[in-house]
Write an enzyme that holds these catalytic residues in place. Sequence first.
Site, PDB file in Angstrom:
ATOM      1  N   ARG A 102      -0.493   5.831   7.983  1.00 49.13           N
ATOM      2  CA  ARG A 102       0.500   4.770   7.886  1.00 49.13           C
ATOM      3  C   ARG A 102       0.235   3.740   8.978  1.00 49.13           C
ATOM      4  O   ARG A 102      -0.064   4.101  10.126  1.00 49.13           O
ATOM      5  CB  ARG A 102       1.929   5.335   8.034  1.00 49.13           C
ATOM      6  CG  ARG A 102       2.407   6.114   6.808  1.00 49.13           C
ATOM      7  CD  ARG A 102       2.633   5.179   5.632  1.00 49.13           C
ATOM      8  NE  ARG A 102       3.117   5.857   4.442  1.00 49.13           N
ATOM      9  CZ  ARG A 102       2.357   6.249   3.430  1.00 49.13           C
ATOM     10  NH1 ARG A 102       1.050   6.064   3.490  1.00 49.13           N
ATOM     11  NH2 ARG A 102       2.892   6.817   2.370  1.00 49.13           N
TER      12      ARG A 102
ATOM     13  N   HIS B  86      -6.170  -0.271   1.795  1.00 47.79           N
ATOM     14  CA  HIS B  86      -5.262   0.800   1.357  1.00 47.79           C
ATOM     15  C   HIS B  86      -5.806   1.505   0.111  1.00 47.79           C
ATOM     16  O   HIS B  86      -5.153   1.587  -0.929  1.00 47.79           O
ATOM     17  CB  HIS B  86      -3.862   0.236   1.085  1.00 47.79           C
ATOM     18  CG  HIS B  86      -2.789   1.269   1.225  1.00 47.79           C
ATOM     19  ND1 HIS B  86      -1.560   1.002   1.772  1.00 47.79           N
ATOM     20  CD2 HIS B  86      -2.760   2.594   0.898  1.00 47.79           C
ATOM     21  CE1 HIS B  86      -0.810   2.093   1.767  1.00 47.79           C
ATOM     22  NE2 HIS B  86      -1.520   3.076   1.239  1.00 47.79           N
TER      23      HIS B  86
END
Length: 303
Positions: A218, A266
């Site tokens: 994250r 991502h």
Amino acid sequence: MKEWETELTRWRAELNIPFQLRVDPAEISPEDVDMLVLNPVAGIRDLAPYRGVKAVQSIWAGVEGLLANPTLPEEPVLCRMVEPGLSEGMTDYIVGHVLRHHLGIDRCVRESMAGNWAPAVPPLSRDRKVGVLGLGALGADAARMLARLRFDVAGWSRTAKSVDGVTCLHGAKGLDEILARSEILVTILPSTTETRGILNARTLALLPRGAVIINPGRGPLIDDDALLAALESGQIAHATLDVFNEEPLPASHPFWRNPQVTVTPHIAAETRASFAARVVVEQIGRMIRGEPLWHIVDRSLGY
């Protein structure tokens, strides 16, 4: 076609079950819904009408987006997605980049493009210390695979855990210990009040000088300014980052222009409908049979 509509098309093809199924919010009244299966950032955002649902199943491993939604009902069980495709995709990404940095592939490419013959033999994997922050389903799978490749692997978690072939540490003391030994550090923690900014000026300074960071977990785990300072000083040699505090990463962000940073968009792991649909089917069946659901989120912990 909108991205979430494309996603629904994939799930329609996989979800072939003998229950009343609606994959378009317009197809059913909120008061008739027993379970919500949600993409946290697409499709339904206002959950207030769904006060009667018994369970909310995220199709993502991370649930911080759902927990931050003020319309999320307090009563239903909230479940995160754990499925083989997520674990395998994340492990592929982590192992690939650990090997890249361990073997010095970037340096080899630079020297090759410059026409330089510059031998630099890397150590054996058994002599390379790798740390994995986070020993949930994804982190534990990656740590086990790295250990099978003979890396000297240590893992850290908030509470005590055991993973075959991995030195497991936990708590505040364990965090400092794993940082002090990790030549390559992988962060695969959830984003919670306890983990945000876990890599900051103090903790980055604990790593061996010239360490490498790989973050497919994250974005908020890392203090961007502290990382940039550590890269500039040479404390950190390189950072491979797949997740960021703001996504997409703004064009003005200095990560883009820093040769010591690799940006990937991502892509480390994605929920695959072919696997995740089986989890959803099982969860529906378990709810109907009155059995405990899988992977229930502790809302107080954030995962």
